[in-house]
Write a protein that holds these residues in place. Structure first.
Motif, short mmCIF file in Angstrom:
data_model
loop_
_atom_site.label_atom_id
_atom_site.label_comp_id
_atom_site.label_asym_id
_atom_site.label_seq_id
_atom_site.Cartn_x
_atom_site.Cartn_y
_atom_site.Cartn_z
N GLU A 142 0.81 -1.21 0.00
CA GLU A 142 0.00 0.00 0.00
C GLU A 142 0.85 1.27 0.00
OE1 GLU A 142 -2.86 1.73 3.27
OE2 GLU A 142 -3.98 0.37 1.97
N ALA A 146 -1.72 6.20 1.13
CA ALA A 146 -2.49 5.76 -0.03
C ALA A 146 -3.94 6.22 0.03
CB ALA A 146 -2.42 4.24 -0.17
N GLU A 181 -11.24 1.65 -2.85
CA GLU A 181 -10.06 0.93 -2.40
C GLU A 181 -8.86 1.42 -3.21
OE1 GLU A 181 -7.07 -1.43 -1.36
OE2 GLU A 181 -7.80 -1.67 -3.40
N SER A 183 -5.75 0.55 -4.16
CA SER A 183 -5.05 -0.19 -5.22
C SER A 183 -5.96 -0.43 -6.42
CB SER A 183 -4.51 -1.53 -4.68
OG SER A 183 -5.56 -2.40 -4.34
N ASP A 208 4.67 0.70 -5.08
CA ASP A 208 3.52 0.50 -4.18
C ASP A 208 2.36 1.36 -4.67
OD1 ASP A 208 3.92 3.18 -3.07
OD2 ASP A 208 5.59 2.31 -1.95
N THR A 209 1.20 1.13 -4.04
CA THR A 209 -0.03 1.83 -4.45
C THR A 209 0.12 3.34 -4.30
OG1 THR A 209 -1.38 -0.07 -3.82
CG2 THR A 209 -2.52 2.02 -4.07
#
Length: 246
Positions: A142, A146, A181, A183, A208-209
């Motif tokens: 994440e 994020a 969400e 991602s 990462d996200t």
């Protein structure tokens, strides 16, 4: 963790986890792949790896004079990709799960697949009828912030869509129509935005996200500013992806 060897389907496009990929499969090597996947037990996953081609070539040239222009027995699985196929592909790709493999009377296939997880190419084998690869599956981390970045990207993406639609409200209007969400949102925006393949590839392989969302926020703001300076844009299906030929 290293997965078992995965069949490889190179394309001139970038597939993201969670996104649908329609395929019109007509080339001999990929027909062989689909025949093998379709022959698996009903409950077995029909997985293959999609990687973007670096040089933009998607269909290898066929030799003139062949009765079947899609049959290239003398060229093999790596036809069109050079002596070392690894150099022809981007290092990070996406596993695709074929939900539907429909054979046509002419031997071609209509396939509907969905991206699942990212992977990194470790090696490519061209000894069979189609390419296979040893891959390392990449977890989605994440990253820091994020959630806040996702909220910013959501707002920026809505503004971007409205600009593309010429402010005629031919766009998503309900908040619940886009995922919250982080991602999932990051991959949807990466796939839907009008970006070139190198930029989409950069987003796919973000560490990462949060990093992906931060990049997207800058891209969306820049693209929206450019669109805003244009006198008008024709209303086209900017966020729809046509069937990809192999």
């Amino acid at each position: 963790m290293t997965s078992p060897r995965l069949p490889l389907f190179p394309l001139n496009t970038v597939l993201f986890p969670g996104l649908v990929l329609p395929l019109n499969v007509f080339e001999a090597r990929y027909r062989a792949l689909m025949r093998d996947l379709a022959a698996l037990p009903e409950d077995a996953p029909r997985r293959f790896g999609v990687v973007a081609i670096r040089d933009g070539r998607e269909v290898a040239q066929t030799a003139p004079g062949l009765p079947d222009p899609t049959a290239m027995p003398e060229q093999g699985a790596a036809a069109g990709f050079g002596a070392d196929p690894m150099r022809a592909f981007h290092d990070v790709g996406c596993v695709a799960d074929a939900a539907t493999i429909r054979a046509r009377d002419d031997g071609t296939f209509e396939v509907l697949a969905t991206g699942t997880t990212r992977f990194r190419l470790l090696s490519v084998d061209s000894s069979g009828p189609y390419l296979t690869a040893e891959v390392e599956e990449l977890p989605e981390e994440e990253g820091d912030g994020a959630g806040a970045l996702a909220a910013g990207v959501l707002r920026a993406f809505r503004t971007y869509q409205k600009r593309l639609a010429g402010a005629r409200e031919r766009t998503l209007t309900a908040e619940q129509e886009l995922p919250g969400e982080p991602s999932v949102l990051s991959y949807l925006v990466a796939a839907a935005a009008m970006l070139d393949n190198p930029t989409k590839q950069r987003l796919l392989q973000a560490p990462d996200t949060a990093s992906r969302l931060a990049d997207e926020l800058k891209l969306l703001r820049a693209e929206t500013a450019v669109i805003g300076k244009l006198p008008s844009l024709p209303l086209t299906e900017h966020t729809q992806h046509p069937t990809s030929p192999n």
